[in-house]
Scaffold this motif. Structure first.
Motif, PDB file in Angstrom:
ATOM      1  N   LEU A 113      77.985 136.040  45.687  1.00 63.95           N
ATOM      2  CA  LEU A 113      78.414 135.826  44.354  1.00 63.95           C
ATOM      3  C   LEU A 113      79.794 137.390  43.639  1.00 63.95           C
ATOM      4  N   GLU A 114      80.161 136.601  42.595  1.00 59.50           N
ATOM      5  CA  GLU A 114      80.735 138.792  42.122  1.00 59.50           C
ATOM      6  C   GLU A 114      80.212 138.504  40.887  1.00 59.50           C
ATOM      7  N   ARG A 115      80.050 140.145  40.739  1.00 62.72           N
ATOM      8  CA  ARG A 115      78.806 139.977  39.636  1.00 62.72           C
ATOM      9  C   ARG A 115      78.738 139.477  38.467  1.00 62.72           C
ATOM     10  N   ASN A 116      79.629 139.202  38.181  1.00 62.63           N
ATOM     11  CA  ASN A 116      79.501 138.579  36.946  1.00 62.63           C
ATOM     12  C   ASN A 116      79.866 136.898  36.434  1.00 62.63           C
ATOM     13  N   ASP A 117      79.253 136.569  38.130  1.00 66.77           N
ATOM     14  CA  ASP A 117      79.780 134.979  37.775  1.00 66.77           C
ATOM     15  C   ASP A 117      78.076 133.950  37.491  1.00 66.77           C
ATOM     16  N   PRO A 118      78.493 132.760  36.940  1.00 70.05           N
ATOM     17  CA  PRO A 118      77.383 132.428  36.343  1.00 70.05           C
ATOM     18  C   PRO A 118      76.231 131.976  37.103  1.00 70.05           C
ATOM     19  N   ARG A 119      74.934 132.008  36.359  1.00 71.08           N
ATOM     20  CA  ARG A 119      73.797 132.303  37.493  1.00 71.08           C
ATOM     21  C   ARG A 119      73.333 130.780  37.372  1.00 71.08           C
ATOM     22  N   ARG A 120      72.823 130.182  38.403  1.00 73.19           N
ATOM     23  CA  ARG A 120      72.143 128.971  38.029  1.00 73.19           C
ATOM     24  C   ARG A 120      70.666 129.342  38.364  1.00 73.19           C
ATOM     25  N   LEU A 121      69.746 128.807  37.007  1.00 75.26           N
ATOM     26  CA  LEU A 121      68.106 129.233  37.323  1.00 75.26           C
ATOM     27  C   LEU A 121      67.917 128.150  37.389  1.00 75.26           C
ATOM     28  N   THR A 122      66.342 127.249  37.482  1.00 79.43           N
ATOM     29  CA  THR A 122      66.194 126.358  37.771  1.00 79.43           C
ATOM     30  C   THR A 122      65.261 126.525  37.309  1.00 79.43           C
ATOM     31  N   VAL A 123      64.225 125.348  36.082  1.00 79.27           N
ATOM     32  CA  VAL A 123      62.762 125.185  35.939  1.00 79.27           C
ATOM     33  C   VAL A 123      62.364 124.510  36.283  1.00 79.27           C
ATOM     34  N   VAL A 124      61.030 124.636  36.912  1.00 82.38           N
ATOM     35  CA  VAL A 124      60.502 123.676  37.280  1.00 82.38           C
ATOM     36  C   VAL A 124      58.693 123.416  36.607  1.00 82.38           C
ATOM     37  N   SER A 125      58.803 122.653  35.384  1.00 84.73           N
ATOM     38  CA  SER A 125      57.220 122.542  34.508  1.00 84.73           C
ATOM     39  C   SER A 125      56.269 121.726  35.552  1.00 84.73           C
ATOM     40  N   GLY A 126      55.169 121.747  36.349  1.00 84.55           N
ATOM     41  CA  GLY A 126      53.939 121.230  36.192  1.00 84.55           C
ATOM     42  C   GLY A 126      53.421 120.283  35.124  1.00 84.55           C
ATOM     43  N   GLY A 127      53.901 121.194  34.257  1.00 85.11           N
ATOM     44  CA  GLY A 127      52.621 120.180  32.979  1.00 85.11           C
ATOM     45  C   GLY A 127      53.330 118.725  32.569  1.00 85.11           C
ATOM     46  N   LEU A 128      51.931 118.638  32.697  1.00 84.61           N
ATOM     47  CA  LEU A 128      51.381 116.756  32.017  1.00 84.61           C
ATOM     48  C   LEU A 128      51.490 116.671  31.456  1.00 84.61           C
ATOM     49  N   GLY A 129      51.092 117.084  29.794  1.00 81.52           N
ATOM     50  CA  GLY A 129      51.364 116.243  28.946  1.00 81.52           C
ATOM     51  C   GLY A 129      52.698 116.395  28.520  1.00 81.52           C
ATOM     52  N   ASP A 130      52.901 115.926  27.210  1.00 79.21           N
ATOM     53  CA  ASP A 130      53.864 115.939  25.935  1.00 79.21           C
ATOM     54  C   ASP A 130      53.528 116.151  24.855  1.00 79.21           C
ATOM     55  N   PRO A 131      53.943 117.460  24.053  1.00 78.05           N
ATOM     56  CA  PRO A 131      54.968 118.382  24.462  1.00 78.05           C
ATOM     57  C   PRO A 131      53.475 119.112  25.615  1.00 78.05           C
ATOM     58  N   SER A 132      53.944 120.243  26.526  1.00 80.28           N
ATOM     59  CA  SER A 132      53.003 120.536  27.407  1.00 80.28           C
ATOM     60  C   SER A 132      53.484 122.119  27.229  1.00 80.28           C
ATOM     61  N   GLN A 133      52.695 122.441  27.407  1.00 77.70           N
ATOM     62  CA  GLN A 133      51.804 124.563  26.883  1.00 77.70           C
ATOM     63  C   GLN A 133      53.329 125.293  28.285  1.00 77.70           C
ATOM     64  N   SER A 134      52.480 124.636  29.616  1.00 82.49           N
ATOM     65  CA  SER A 134      53.342 124.907  30.138  1.00 82.49           C
ATOM     66  C   SER A 134      55.502 124.764  30.185  1.00 82.49           C
ATOM     67  N   ARG A 135      55.785 123.809  29.451  1.00 84.07           N
ATOM     68  CA  ARG A 135      56.944 123.447  29.634  1.00 84.07           C
ATOM     69  C   ARG A 135      57.121 124.834  28.356  1.00 84.07           C
ATOM     70  N   MET A 136      56.274 125.135  27.640  1.00 86.65           N
ATOM     71  CA  MET A 136      56.518 126.060  26.880  1.00 86.65           C
ATOM     72  C   MET A 136      56.813 127.071  27.054  1.00 86.65           C
ATOM     73  N   LEU A 137      56.351 127.672  28.226  1.00 87.70           N
ATOM     74  CA  LEU A 137      56.563 128.717  28.616  1.00 87.70           C
ATOM     75  C   LEU A 137      57.545 129.109  29.277  1.00 87.70           C
ATOM     76  N   ALA A 138      57.924 128.092  30.397  1.00 85.83           N
ATOM     77  CA  ALA A 138      58.686 127.908  31.233  1.00 85.83           C
ATOM     78  C   ALA A 138      59.624 128.392  30.644  1.00 85.83           C
ATOM     79  N   ASP A 139      59.546 127.522  29.255  1.00 88.54           N
ATOM     80  CA  ASP A 139      61.558 127.231  28.767  1.00 88.54           C
ATOM     81  C   ASP A 139      61.464 128.983  28.062  1.00 88.54           C
ATOM     82  N   ARG A 140      60.455 129.626  27.255  1.00 91.55           N
ATOM     83  CA  ARG A 140      60.312 130.772  26.655  1.00 91.55           C
ATOM     84  C   ARG A 140      60.942 132.182  28.137  1.00 91.55           C
ATOM     85  N   LEU A 141      60.336 131.843  29.017  1.00 93.26           N
ATOM     86  CA  LEU A 141      60.528 132.534  30.369  1.00 93.26           C
ATOM     87  C   LEU A 141      61.888 132.146  31.096  1.00 93.26           C
ATOM     88  N   ALA A 142      63.058 131.391  30.131  1.00 95.09           N
ATOM     89  CA  ALA A 142      64.063 131.438  30.772  1.00 95.09           C
ATOM     90  C   ALA A 142      65.076 131.365  29.453  1.00 95.09           C
TER      91      ALA A 142
END
Lengths: 391, 218
Positions: free
Chosen positions: B3-32
């Protein structure tokens, strides 16, 4: 194109009534299935090899195949698969050559590495050496069949000095070998190296695996100079359940599918049919689906069907064979013959192999003179020679 | 492919949350978000792809019994194995990650995944489970030979309502600060390492073959 039936010899309770066949019933049923397969027009019957319940597939397939040879006329008898990892290659060489004599050449075999880990230690082998065992053992088997006296030393069995495997293969022509593998490129490479056939069992797996492995085998077959890629020998498995009314086929097969040992309690019948070659429906659907396999892998030589499994009653299995014979096989034979290039060979028979050997056209392991593999080997050798002269 | 320094990066978020809405999903989104923000400050765009394991629960369990992989599950596995960075968040069950979360990672090809930067997160009812990341998740990702970011975030239920010093457990930093810190550290990790070529199922490569002479003389 050859069509065949292959069995794993599973003893599975019939989920609709709880009936469990005895081992004796199931073994006798296997014989009846093979004989009926010949009656309705199949070309091949192949048995698995098993060493553990709930299977009654023989631990040594020639036991069953010799019995069948005596009771059939035309059927080619084969394996699906016999274990090249845990069987002694000397015994394989002897047993299958003997069978070949009894069966007047109506024999070929498919080799596999086995599907349960514990089989290895039962025979004193290490599962981590699965591939090296398959490589070394087959190399020895090949030599025992092709050389009258063998001096041999390897890693996994006692050495042999001046050893002759008996009997010699019928007409000095060993049975044709299919190398079965689902995901190991080494086995596709092995099949290509020797100019043997490649069998993909096909039945449980997403088609991407099947396509990739066959493509690899075909490329390497050409590399070793045994012919062009599209002329390599490919066999596929498949499985089907039929009724003239496709909804009724689904209704009847669903309890068997839902409780089958290998995929029951997992995906739905519909999802599994979508992802794998399983076809449950009318004969026409089975025809259409099977013809699709050619789009995946190109023109091929042998199509095997798994029919007697998952606790299906024997009566149903025989009826399925009838339907195959009456409605499916004639159409498949006709359709597969259409647009098939003239230079794509048929599946090898004993007579073909004998004739090919007489013409001096049997494959040379590793590639005959003029193949790319051969020139690559010459180049490597020249480099080594130059290096040793420089030293 | 580097990658060139400024190439875009692909971030993949894996949320193991089981509910909807889910705390894990919320944390995952905020971390992303936090990761993307820091990357953006270095002039690097990021493409975030979110995988919710609950939507793949049946496909995952089916694949354990039969060998079938649904197209949706295959896509998720490809997204994980082709990512420049993975953010993995699990709810805490019985002192560990959930069984569904583990089953998903069981399907990942460890050779293809090795070397991938991973940011870990976990959620739970109370702060008492906060060691789940270090005691359960890190060993799993160590086995997978991931480059796990040293800063991770555990979020207890009451973290989401807390500010600085409102209770004994938040005498340190409230959750938004910990998320920001973890995201920034992860972004710097992603930024610092050159991307390595990784086989992607989207571009099928030829199967590698060992010449048979070599196998024979093994």
């Amino acid at each position: 194109m050859q069509f065949g039936v292959f069995t794993i010899g599973d003893i599975t309770p019939d989920p609709t009534n709880g009936h469990v066949p005895t081992e004796n019933e199931r073994i006798k049923a296997t014989v009846d299935i093979a004989k009926h397969a010949e009656e309705v027009g199949f070309d091949v019957f192949a048995t698995g090899q098993h060493h553990n319940p709930p299977f009654v597939a023989p631990g040594n397939p020639p036991t069953l195949l010799a019995y069948l040879a005596a009771q059939t006329e035309k059927l080619i008898l084969s394996t699906s698969t016999t274990l090249i990892t845990t069987m002694d290659p000397v015994r394989l060489a002897e047993d299958y050559a003997y069978l070949q004599h009894l069966a007047e050449g109506r024999v070929d075999l498919a080799l596999g590495r086995g599907n349960t880990g514990p089989v290895y230690p039962w025979f004193g082998k290490d599962i981590r050496a699965g591939i090296p065992l398959a490589v070394e053992n087959y190399n020895l088997l090949y030599r025992l069949w092709h050389e009258d006296r063998v001096d041999w030393q390897g890693k996994y069995r006692t050495p042999l000095n001046n050893f002759t495997a008996t009997p010699r293969p019928l007409d000095d022509t060993p049975p044709f070998v299919w190398h079965g593998s689902i995901r190991s490129p080494e086995i596709a490479e092995q099949a290509a190296y020797y100019g043997d056939g490649f069998l993909h069992n096909n039945i449980f797996w997403n088609k991407e695996h099947v396509i990739e492995m066959v493509r690899l085998y075909r490329q390497r077959y050409e590399y070793y100079g045994h012919g062009q890629a599209h002329q390599a020998y490919v066999a596929l498995g498949g499985q089907a359940f039929m009724h003239k009314n496709s909804q009724e086929a689904v209704r009847q097969f669903r309890p068997y599918f839902d409780n089958a040992p290998v995929y029951g309690h997992g995906p739905s019948l519909e999802d599994f049919s979508e992802m794998t070659p399983l076809t449950v429906g009318s004969p026409q659907q089975v025809i259409d689906r099977t013809l699709e396999f050619r789009d995946w892998v190109g023109d091929y030589q042998r199509q095997m069907f798994l029919i007697d499994h998952a606790g299906l009653p024997q009566k149903t299995v025989l009826e399925q064979l009838d339907m195959f014979g009456e409605h499916v096989l004639p159409v498949l034979r006709e359709e597969f013959a259409k647009n098939r290039p003239a230079d794509v060979p048929d599946a090898p028979t004993h007579d073909f192999l004998v004739e090919r050997a007489r013409r001096g056209e049997s494959p040379v392991p590793g590639g005959r003179e003029g193949s790319r593999a051969w020139s690559d080997a010459q180049e490597r050798k020249a480099k080594l020679d130059a290096a040793s002269r420089a030293r | 492919m580097t990658l060139e320094r400024n190439d875009p990066r692909r971030l993949t978020v894996v949320s193991g949350g089981l509910g909807d809405p889910s705390q894990s999903r919320m944390l995952a989104d905020r971390l992303a978000e936090a990761t993307s923000e820091t990357l953006a400050q270095s002039g690097i765009a990021s493409h975030v792809h979110v995988i919710e394991l609950r939507l793949l629960a049946t496909a995952i369990s089916d694949s354990l019994i039969a060998h079938t992989i649904t197209p949706g599950l295959q896509d998720a596995l490809d997204q994980v194995m082709g990512a420049d960075g993975v953010i993995a968040v699990s709810p805490t069950f019985k002192a560990s990650y959930s069984g569904l979360f583990k089953s998903f990672w069981d399907l990942v090809d460890e050779e293809e995944f090795a070397g991938t930067p991973v940011l870990l997160g976990a959620t739970g009812g109370t702060a008492r489970h906060s060691l789940v990341i270090d005691q359960a998740m890190r060993p799993l990702f160590a086995y997978l030979k991931a480059l796990t970011s040293p800063v991770s975030v555990y979020a207890a239920a009451d973290d989401w309502g807390d500010v600085y010093g409102s209770s004994d457990s938040t005498k340190t930093a409230p959750i938004h600060e910990r998320i920001h810190h973890a995201g920034a550290t992860f972004a710097n990790l992603i930024n610092a390492i050159p991307s390595r070529p990784r086989a992607s199922k989207h571009h099928p490569t030829e199967i590698e073959v060992t010449p048979f002479e070599q196998l024979l003389n093994g």
